[in-house]
Design a protein around this motif. Sequence first.
Motif, PDB file in Angstrom:
ATOM      1  N   LYS A 174      75.884  -4.420  66.637  1.00 37.03           N
ATOM      2  CA  LYS A 174      75.732  -4.562  68.084  1.00 37.03           C
ATOM      3  C   LYS A 174      75.839  -6.044  68.450  1.00 37.03           C
ATOM      4  CE  LYS A 174      73.522  -1.309  70.159  1.00 37.03           C
ATOM      5  NZ  LYS A 174      72.561  -0.358  70.741  1.00 37.03           N
ATOM      6  N   LEU A 175      77.036  -6.445  68.837  1.00 41.25           N
ATOM      7  CA  LEU A 175      77.356  -7.847  69.030  1.00 41.25           C
ATOM      8  C   LEU A 175      76.553  -8.507  70.147  1.00 41.25           C
ATOM      9  CD1 LEU A 175      81.228  -7.554  68.678  1.00 41.25           C
ATOM     10  CD2 LEU A 175      79.647  -8.453  66.973  1.00 41.25           C
ATOM     11  N   HIS A 176      76.140  -7.735  71.137  1.00 37.20           N
ATOM     12  CA  HIS A 176      75.372  -8.280  72.247  1.00 37.20           C
ATOM     13  C   HIS A 176      73.917  -7.840  72.234  1.00 37.20           C
ATOM     14  CE1 HIS A 176      78.818  -9.503  75.203  1.00 37.20           C
ATOM     15  NE2 HIS A 176      78.825 -10.165  74.072  1.00 37.20           N
ATOM     16  N   GLY A 177      73.445  -7.408  71.089  1.00 40.22           N
ATOM     17  CA  GLY A 177      72.056  -6.990  71.006  1.00 40.22           C
ATOM     18  C   GLY A 177      71.849  -5.574  71.514  1.00 40.22           C
ATOM     19  N   SER A 178      70.592  -5.203  71.711  1.00 39.54           N
ATOM     20  CA  SER A 178      70.268  -3.818  72.052  1.00 39.54           C
ATOM     21  C   SER A 178      68.965  -3.759  72.834  1.00 39.54           C
ATOM     22  CB  SER A 178      70.141  -2.993  70.770  1.00 39.54           C
ATOM     23  OG  SER A 178      69.818  -1.642  71.049  1.00 39.54           O
ATOM     24  N   ILE A 179      68.805  -2.679  73.587  1.00 42.01           N
ATOM     25  CA  ILE A 179      67.587  -2.526  74.371  1.00 42.01           C
ATOM     26  C   ILE A 179      66.367  -2.248  73.493  1.00 42.01           C
ATOM     27  CG2 ILE A 179      68.767  -1.760  76.457  1.00 42.01           C
ATOM     28  CD1 ILE A 179      68.018   1.110  75.695  1.00 42.01           C
ATOM     29  N   ASN A 180      66.566  -2.021  72.199  1.00 45.10           N
ATOM     30  CA  ASN A 180      65.408  -1.839  71.316  1.00 45.10           C
ATOM     31  C   ASN A 180      65.297  -2.961  70.281  1.00 45.10           C
ATOM     32  OD1 ASN A 180      67.550  -1.085  69.711  1.00 45.10           O
ATOM     33  ND2 ASN A 180      66.525   0.690  68.821  1.00 45.10           N
ATOM     34  N   LYS A 188      57.941 -14.900  64.883  1.00 47.33           N
ATOM     35  CA  LYS A 188      59.342 -15.353  64.778  1.00 47.33           C
ATOM     36  C   LYS A 188      60.199 -14.333  64.030  1.00 47.33           C
ATOM     37  CE  LYS A 188      58.368 -19.366  66.651  1.00 47.33           C
ATOM     38  NZ  LYS A 188      58.821 -19.717  68.011  1.00 47.33           N
ATOM     39  N   VAL A 189      59.922 -13.053  64.256  1.00 47.57           N
ATOM     40  CA  VAL A 189      60.650 -11.974  63.585  1.00 47.57           C
ATOM     41  C   VAL A 189      61.349 -11.114  64.636  1.00 47.57           C
ATOM     42  CG1 VAL A 189      60.427  -9.882  62.183  1.00 47.57           C
ATOM     43  CG2 VAL A 189      59.100 -11.929  61.605  1.00 47.57           C
ATOM     44  N   VAL A 190      62.591 -10.725  64.332  1.00 46.97           N
ATOM     45  CA  VAL A 190      63.341  -9.810  65.184  1.00 46.97           C
ATOM     46  C   VAL A 190      63.191  -8.408  64.619  1.00 46.97           C
ATOM     47  CG1 VAL A 190      65.617  -9.171  66.071  1.00 46.97           C
ATOM     48  CG2 VAL A 190      64.995 -11.588  65.857  1.00 46.97           C
ATOM     49  N   VAL A 191      62.760  -7.464  65.461  1.00 47.14           N
ATOM     50  CA  VAL A 191      62.548  -6.096  65.014  1.00 47.14           C
ATOM     51  C   VAL A 191      63.314  -5.132  65.914  1.00 47.14           C
ATOM     52  CG1 VAL A 191      60.272  -6.588  64.060  1.00 47.14           C
ATOM     53  CG2 VAL A 191      60.475  -5.810  66.426  1.00 47.14           C
ATOM     54  N   ARG A 192      63.498  -3.923  65.403  1.00 49.26           N
ATOM     55  CA  ARG A 192      64.123  -2.851  66.187  1.00 49.26           C
ATOM     56  C   ARG A 192      63.058  -1.806  66.457  1.00 49.26           C
ATOM     57  NH1 ARG A 192      65.921   1.467  63.885  1.00 49.26           N
ATOM     58  NH2 ARG A 192      66.776   0.520  62.001  1.00 49.26           N
ATOM     59  N   ASP A 197      54.954  -4.801  71.568  1.00 48.50           N
ATOM     60  CA  ASP A 197      53.682  -5.394  71.192  1.00 48.50           C
ATOM     61  C   ASP A 197      53.492  -6.723  71.919  1.00 48.50           C
ATOM     62  OD1 ASP A 197      53.308  -3.274  69.533  1.00 48.50           O
ATOM     63  OD2 ASP A 197      53.484  -4.385  67.652  1.00 48.50           O
ATOM     64  N   ALA A 198      52.292  -7.235  71.873  1.00 49.81           N
ATOM     65  CA  ALA A 198      52.001  -8.525  72.502  1.00 49.81           C
ATOM     66  C   ALA A 198      52.898  -9.604  71.902  1.00 49.81           C
ATOM     67  CB  ALA A 198      50.524  -8.881  72.298  1.00 49.81           C
ATOM     68  N   GLY A 199      53.520 -10.394  72.766  1.00 51.71           N
ATOM     69  CA  GLY A 199      54.380 -11.475  72.303  1.00 51.71           C
ATOM     70  C   GLY A 199      55.827 -11.079  72.127  1.00 51.71           C
ATOM     71  N   ASP A 200      56.160  -9.799  72.361  1.00 48.48           N
ATOM     72  CA  ASP A 200      57.542  -9.340  72.213  1.00 48.48           C
ATOM     73  C   ASP A 200      58.372  -9.682  73.443  1.00 48.48           C
ATOM     74  OD1 ASP A 200      57.115  -8.297  69.747  1.00 48.48           O
ATOM     75  OD2 ASP A 200      57.182  -6.194  70.343  1.00 48.48           O
ATOM     76  N   GLU A 201      59.645  -9.992  73.240  1.00 49.07           N
ATOM     77  CA  GLU A 201      60.590 -10.108  74.342  1.00 49.07           C
ATOM     78  C   GLU A 201      61.898  -9.455  73.917  1.00 49.07           C
ATOM     79  OE1 GLU A 201      62.653 -14.442  73.861  1.00 49.07           O
ATOM     80  OE2 GLU A 201      60.648 -14.430  74.722  1.00 49.07           O
ATOM     81  N   LEU A 202      62.576  -8.845  74.893  1.00 45.89           N
ATOM     82  CA  LEU A 202      63.810  -8.135  74.590  1.00 45.89           C
ATOM     83  C   LEU A 202      64.919  -9.096  74.189  1.00 45.89           C
ATOM     84  CD1 LEU A 202      63.963  -5.495  77.467  1.00 45.89           C
ATOM     85  CD2 LEU A 202      63.596  -5.032  75.043  1.00 45.89           C
ATOM     86  N   LEU A 203      65.729  -8.654  73.236  1.00 48.83           N
ATOM     87  CA  LEU A 203      66.944  -9.381  72.856  1.00 48.83           C
ATOM     88  C   LEU A 203      68.124  -8.475  73.166  1.00 48.83           C
ATOM     89  CD1 LEU A 203      66.094 -11.043  69.419  1.00 48.83           C
ATOM     90  CD2 LEU A 203      66.374 -12.155  71.612  1.00 48.83           C
ATOM     91  N   ILE A 204      68.574  -8.483  74.405  1.00 51.94           N
ATOM     92  CA  ILE A 204      69.624  -7.555  74.784  1.00 51.94           C
ATOM     93  C   ILE A 204      70.897  -8.252  75.216  1.00 51.94           C
ATOM     94  CG2 ILE A 204      68.006  -5.760  75.453  1.00 51.94           C
ATOM     95  CD1 ILE A 204      68.458  -6.584  78.368  1.00 51.94           C
ATOM     96  N   HIS A 205      70.952  -9.553  75.032  1.00 52.13           N
ATOM     97  CA  HIS A 205      72.184 -10.250  75.379  1.00 52.13           C
ATOM     98  C   HIS A 205      72.327 -11.457  74.486  1.00 52.13           C
ATOM     99  CE1 HIS A 205      74.966 -12.855  77.632  1.00 52.13           C
ATOM    100  NE2 HIS A 205      75.500 -11.709  77.977  1.00 52.13           N
ATOM    101  N   ARG A 216      68.128 -16.536  67.215  1.00 51.90           N
ATOM    102  CA  ARG A 216      69.576 -16.600  67.356  1.00 51.90           C
ATOM    103  C   ARG A 216      70.308 -15.902  66.208  1.00 51.90           C
ATOM    104  NH1 ARG A 216      73.408 -21.327  67.121  1.00 51.90           N
ATOM    105  NH2 ARG A 216      71.890 -22.232  65.727  1.00 51.90           N
ATOM    106  N   MET A 217      69.619 -15.749  65.087  1.00 58.69           N
ATOM    107  CA  MET A 217      70.272 -15.277  63.880  1.00 58.69           C
ATOM    108  C   MET A 217      71.004 -13.933  64.025  1.00 58.69           C
ATOM    109  SD  MET A 217      71.238 -15.971  60.942  1.00 58.69           S
ATOM    110  CE  MET A 217      70.330 -17.511  60.825  1.00 58.69           C
ATOM    111  N   PRO A 218      70.415 -12.889  64.644  1.00 55.40           N
ATOM    112  CA  PRO A 218      71.153 -11.617  64.705  1.00 55.40           C
ATOM    113  C   PRO A 218      72.540 -11.756  65.309  1.00 55.40           C
ATOM    114  CG  PRO A 218      68.889 -11.305  65.402  1.00 55.40           C
ATOM    115  CD  PRO A 218      69.085 -12.771  65.272  1.00 55.40           C
ATOM    116  N   TYR A 219      72.671 -12.555  66.366  1.00 49.94           N
ATOM    117  CA  TYR A 219      73.966 -12.694  67.014  1.00 49.94           C
ATOM    118  C   TYR A 219      74.978 -13.399  66.115  1.00 49.94           C
ATOM    119  CZ  TYR A 219      70.910 -11.615  70.902  1.00 49.94           C
ATOM    120  OH  TYR A 219      69.983 -11.026  71.708  1.00 49.94           O
TER     121      TYR A 219
END
Length: 365
Positions: A174-180, A188-192, A197-205, A216-219
């Motif tokens: 998923k080149l532009h990330g995902s809603i999950n 400092k961990v990216v999860v699906r 949870d507290a401290g989470d922010e979406l990575l959808i773009h 930045r690493m997943p992209y």
Amino acid sequence: MVDGDKGMSSIIPDIRGLTAHIHEVLIATDDAKEAYSKLLELFKEDEIESPNVELMLNRVRQFREVAGKVGVRGLSADELAALDRHICKSIGARVKRSLPLDWTPYHSLAEYVGRHRSPSTELFTTNYDMLLEEALEHQQVPYFDGFVGSSRPFFDQKAIEDGEVPQRWARLWKLHGSINWRFNRASKVVVRTDREDAGDELLIHPSHLKYDESRRMPYLVMADRLKTFLKRGERPVALFILGYSFGDEHINEALIDCLRSNPSAACFAVQYDALSRYPAAVKLATENSNLSVMAKDRAVIRRREGGWIMTPARDAAALAEVFTVGAEVAGTDSDAPRPCEFEVGNFAKFGDFLRLVSSTVGEPR
């Protein structure tokens, strides 16, 4: 796509529809509408007409990087943070949809992938939604998307780079990330996960800015997968693109760089609308012989642009799932070549075509 009383309609909107939705949300949101109005004025000042939501989000994040405590161009750090948060939340809410019970083009694509399982089956998407994952699971097609685990699967770069995934599994990037996808600021961990949870922010773009490396690493890794797929030595490689208008310069650069470095690679970009709607794609195709752009009315193949034509008696039956033949031209022979329209850029037609192809092959290995 879903079938309704008025024909086919989209499950989720395209980028224009999503931009319109975000616009309506922001102008009605108390703690965002003033900042959003300022942002639109800045686009006017910069002579950027009709910015889409992806451009808006990138601009907000660019400003946030340099805002500090005093803000930037009339927007405070708090206003920029609110815009970022509301845009991401609104995107997630709008594209969080499920597939209907009836068969869809997504099911056709998943069925096709399931019947052609091989080490070379890789799916790349710029969509944020979960429809492709749902279709693959419905068809019981195993796939790997870069995350491992059960409760809160985490992004595992090494698992991607090592490639130790069973060969019969498809790969989904998923080149532009995902809603999950979520980034936890504390760990400092990216999860699906769908659980916030507290401290989470979406990575959808994707952000091509200098965020901290873990965010930045997943992209970066997803873009590298595209490059790796196209740079497979001297092995023939074919990449089929559907629904991408070549609006992401970073993806375009990676794509063209790989096509130029691997002459045995070929890319076929299938478009929904008239060729004139895709000037960026046309420019790239006229400069690179192994990129073909095939639109509804015309195509660029091996750097040459032309319209579609077919001879009805010879071609119409064999190509009925791909082309629609035009009306007979007055004063010409009834079997003379006629203009036709390429239909596979329509995702619904693409699904029909794949289902036809899938019916001619055996069960998956």
